[in-house]
Scaffold this motif. Structure first.
Motif, PDB file in Angstrom:
ATOM      1  N   ASP B  43      86.426  19.153 -70.393  1.00 51.67           N
ATOM      2  CA  ASP B  43      85.893  17.789 -70.418  1.00 51.67           C
ATOM      3  C   ASP B  43      86.501  17.046 -71.604  1.00 51.67           C
ATOM      4  N   ARG B  46      84.442  15.292 -74.274  1.00 54.54           N
ATOM      5  CA  ARG B  46      83.696  16.071 -75.254  1.00 54.54           C
ATOM      6  C   ARG B  46      84.590  16.653 -76.347  1.00 54.54           C
ATOM      7  N   LYS B 206      78.461  16.306 -60.698  1.00 59.09           N
ATOM      8  CA  LYS B 206      77.184  15.863 -61.241  1.00 59.09           C
ATOM      9  C   LYS B 206      77.410  15.014 -62.491  1.00 59.09           C
ATOM     10  N   ARG B 207      78.344  15.491 -63.363  1.00 56.44           N
ATOM     11  CA  ARG B 207      78.612  14.732 -64.589  1.00 56.44           C
ATOM     12  C   ARG B 207      79.161  13.346 -64.255  1.00 56.44           C
ATOM     13  N   SER B 210      76.294  11.191 -62.873  1.00 55.30           N
ATOM     14  CA  SER B 210      75.270  10.785 -63.830  1.00 55.30           C
ATOM     15  C   SER B 210      75.812   9.817 -64.881  1.00 55.30           C
ATOM     16  N   ARG B 211      77.126   9.896 -65.193  1.00 55.90           N
ATOM     17  CA  ARG B 211      77.693   8.986 -66.197  1.00 55.90           C
ATOM     18  C   ARG B 211      78.968   8.322 -65.674  1.00 55.90           C
ATOM     19  N   TYR B 215      83.093   8.673 -67.121  1.00 60.02           N
ATOM     20  CA  TYR B 215      84.138   9.464 -66.449  1.00 60.02           C
ATOM     21  C   TYR B 215      84.914   8.677 -65.410  1.00 60.02           C
TER      22      TYR B 215
END
Lengths: 388, 346
Positions: B43, B46, B206-207, B210-211, B215
């Motif tokens: 990611d 991060r 999912k990531r 959700s954001r 992304y």
């Protein structure tokens, strides 16, 4: 048998230059096998294949295609009037392939494992496997095809007869193997569409390599013939001299046809992938130099030479076409390969790589000169005049 | 009974053909990956470029210690690539005030180009998900390095005797012991997630869902080159991260399988064709010779006939000449005799 050599004839400028190159080559060989590839080459992790693959392997194999082209023309397609061209072509082919394998020893990380794909673990999904297998088999074929000259020299009639009786099956086998490995050398690059420039990358790469190898073979026979005429005129018998001009006209005609066909194929290659827009870029200009300057124009020059029976023009065009094949192979393997890398990461051969390639070519030429001096290549052995 | 048995055998043979052999590396079948195959999700949003993963990689793989220590972050200022002493590197991209980092290592393709290209099968896609290399068979041709679209395999160019190809192994020895890859274990920001590849794709989705502001809606490696086990999420275009965006979704082996399939055709067709051409030419020569012979013999015959005719005519003429001359002589003699008689009578 070597006693007849005149000392003054031995110390010619050409021989002295050859000698110097051979000595430098010997030193580089020691460096390569003691210091590793990084000692003599500019190869790196982005550019794993350099001049030794691009020139020694790709050009070497293409330019050694004269063997299968000539022997199939004479023995399969019945063009008996070119018979005297077979032996020199087979010899060049045999030496060419031998030195390709010899050169490969320098490039392989562990040359002593060369037979591994055949005896330890085979990787038949690799185009390199096909190349290796076909080259190994074809080298054997060429050796047997070439051997009658050696047996005649030794006076071993029985074994010569056996080798000679295999001519037709060996010629056919040789064409099969050549078709496969000439095309496979192009096939090597099929796996890397993201690295080779789209103008050179094509699903037809194997076909391009095969068809252009025919041109390379024909041109090399003519080019080498003109050189041999100049320097080994005294070794040629009447048959060879009489047939030579026929060979130039016949092969020139064939080269004009095949090269035109190759031109059309290359254009179709661009059309199929719709790569026309790349022609307007800098890479496109370089591509057009290759396509027009080294394919279309030589094809035209061959045709004009044949129509006007201008042997000199055909022979010069042959050298031009040979250069064109070299340009093409270097484009695919080095120049247009990794084209997207920043300039600082691009490969350029070190002087030691260039010198090593030159050394191997010189070694090949030296062995060729020794063989045509002593073996019945450019003339027929008096005892075997009518035995083919 | 015989007929039935025969039909039964035929059926078995047919079934055998239908089942056939499993698809191999160069086949046209798409390989979905081993169901339990693992992967790693990177990611980029991060990653902070701390190089802890590089340090762990060096340690667990017992690689040479680099000149500059791993906590020296100035190395990030220059672009680096993996080499024979470094299986992974982190590079800095983007604008100076908003740097983005990307970790580079082997992507462990589902259908690896290196494995397809290797002519001694030194590479293997392991059921763990790792692409592993066997140096005991490697010849050192470096075709794997040509083939790899990610420029991953590196080479020990300095070694004259036993050079090896070097690359990330996804810590295969550790995986087999049930441990995490070194880099994943050491990451302080959970920028690396290890797991079953199928699960990683779900996590990544999912990531993104959700954001969506954080992304890009793309998992790099889900489909690239037919899919890789190492996948990437990013907030900036992947091109900015120095990644190739036009690789396509075709697995590397498929670029060559079609052309390789032509091999049996060449092997099968060429000899038949060439033998045919040879036979035709031989026949042509034979017929030509025969015709020549026939023509010669016909010509000879004709010449002989002509000569005979000529002779006969000459003979005939000679005969005629002879008879006529005899007749002439006789006539002459008769005439003379008549004249003589006339003289006598007068």
């Amino acid at each position: 048998m070597f006693a007849g050599i005149d000392k003054r004839k031995l110390y010619t400028p050409f021989n002295i230059a050859s000698g110097i190159i051979l000595i430098i080559g010997a030193v580089l060989t020691v460096l390569r096998f003691t210091g590793g590839l990084s000692m003599v080459t500019n190869l790196d992790d982005n550019n794993p294949w350099g001049l030794w693959i691009g020139f020694d392997l790709l050009c070497g194999v293409a330019l050694a295609a004269g063997g299968y082209v000539t022997s199939s023309a004479v023995y399969i397609f019945g063009m008996k009037k070119y018979h005297s061209a077979v032996r020199p072509a087979i010899l060049t082919g045999f030496l060419g392939y031998s030195f390709v394998v010899f050169a490969l020893m320098y490039d392989l990380g562990r040359p002593y494992r060369l037979p591994y794909p055949f005896v330890v673990q085979a990787g038949p999904t690799s185009f390199l496997f096909e190349v290796g297998l076909c080259v190994a088999l074809y080298l054997t074929v060429l050796f047997i095809e070439f051997s009658p000259a050696a047996w005649e020299f030794m006076g071993w009639k029985k074994i010569r007869k056996i080798a000679h009786s295999l001519t037709i099956p060996l010629t056919i086998f040789g064409v099969v193997l050549s078709t496969l490995h000439q095309s496979s050398l192009g096939g090597l690059y099929l796996i890397a569409p993201s690295k080779l420039h789209p103008l050179w990358y094509s699903a037809y790469l194997p076909l391009f390599f095969f068809v252009s190898s025919i041109v390379a073979g024909l041109s090399m026979v003519m080019f080498e013939g003109s050189l041999a005429h100049k320097y080994y005129h005294d070794k040629m018998d009447r048959t060879h001299l009489n047939e030579a001009s026929e060979v130039v006209l016949g092969f020139g005609k064939a080269a004009a046809l095949v090269l035109s066909g190759y031109f059309v194929m290359k254009v179709i290659g661009i059309a199929v992938d719709n790569n026309w827009h790349y022609l307007a870029t800098g890479w496109g200009a370089w591509f057009l130099v290759e396509l027009i300057g080294f394919v279309a124009l030589p094809a035209l020059a061959f045709a004009i030479g044949v129509r006007e029976k201008n042997r000199k023009l055909i022979q010069r065009t042959a050298a031009w076409a040979v250069l064109g094949i070299v340009v093409n192979r270097l484009n695919v393997s080095l120049i247009a390969f990794n084209w997207q890398l920043p300039a600082a990461d691009r490969y350029f051969p070190s002087w030691m790589e260039i010198m090593t390639s030159l050394f191997i070519v010189t070694l090949g030429v030296t062995v060729y000169r020794l063989i045509v001096t002593f073996l019945p290549i450019l003339h027929e052995h008096p005892e075997y005049k009518d035995s083919h | 009974m015989l007929r039935r048995k025969f039909l039964g055998l035929l059926g078995t043979a047919g079934a055998g053909l239908a089942v056939g052999t499993p698809a191999h590396a160069a086949g046209n079948k798409h390989f979905e990956g081993y169901p339990e195959g693992n992967g790693v999700l990177f990611d980029a949003t991060r990653c902070i470029g701390c190089r802890k993963c590089e340090a762990a990689c060096q340690k667990v793989n017992e690689l040479p210690v680099p000149e500059k220590p791993f906590d020296d972050l100035t190395v990030l200022e220059t672009r680096r690539r993996t080499d024979d002493a470094t299986f992974t590197v982190v590079n800095k991209y983007g604008k100076p005030d908003h740097p983005v980092f990307r970790k580079a290592q082997c992507n462990h393709c589902l259908e690896p180009a290196c494995a397809s290209a290797c002519f001694v099968k030194a590479f293997e896609k392991s059921p763990t998900g790792a692409v592993v290399y066997d140096p005991t068979v490697c010849v050192g041709c470096r075709y794997c390095m040509i083939a790899c679209p990610f420029e991953v395999p590196t080479y020990e160019y300095d070694d004259p005797i036993t050079p090896r190809v070097r690359k990330c192994t996804m810590c295969q020895p550790r995986l087999l012991e049930g441990k995490l890859p070194g880099c994943v274990e050491s990451c302080p920001k959970e920028a690396l997630t290890f797991g079953r590849r199928a699960d990683l794709i779900k996590i990544a989705r999912k990531r993104i869902e959700s954001r969506p502001d954080r992304y890009l809606d793309h998992i790099y490696g889900e489909n690239e080159m037919g899919g890789t086990s190492w996948m990437y999420l990013s907030g900036v275009p992947f091109k900015t991260l120095g990644m190739k965006e036009h690789l396509g979704v075709t697995p590397a082996p498929q670029f060559t399988s079609g052309a390789l399939a032509a091999v049996p055709a060449v092997v099968g067709l060429w000899p038949v064709l060439l033998t045919g051409v040879y036979a035709m030419n031989k026949r042509k020569v034979k017929i030509a010779e025969q015709e020549k012979r026939e023509a010669v013999s016909a010509a000879v015959k004709k010449a002989e006939q002509e000569a005979a005719d000529k002779l006969a005519a000459a003979m005939d003429k000679a005969e005629k000449d002879k008879t006529s001359s005899i007749e002439r002589e006789v006539a002459k003699a008769l005439k003379e005799a008549a004249e003589a008689q006339d003289k006598e009578n007068s």
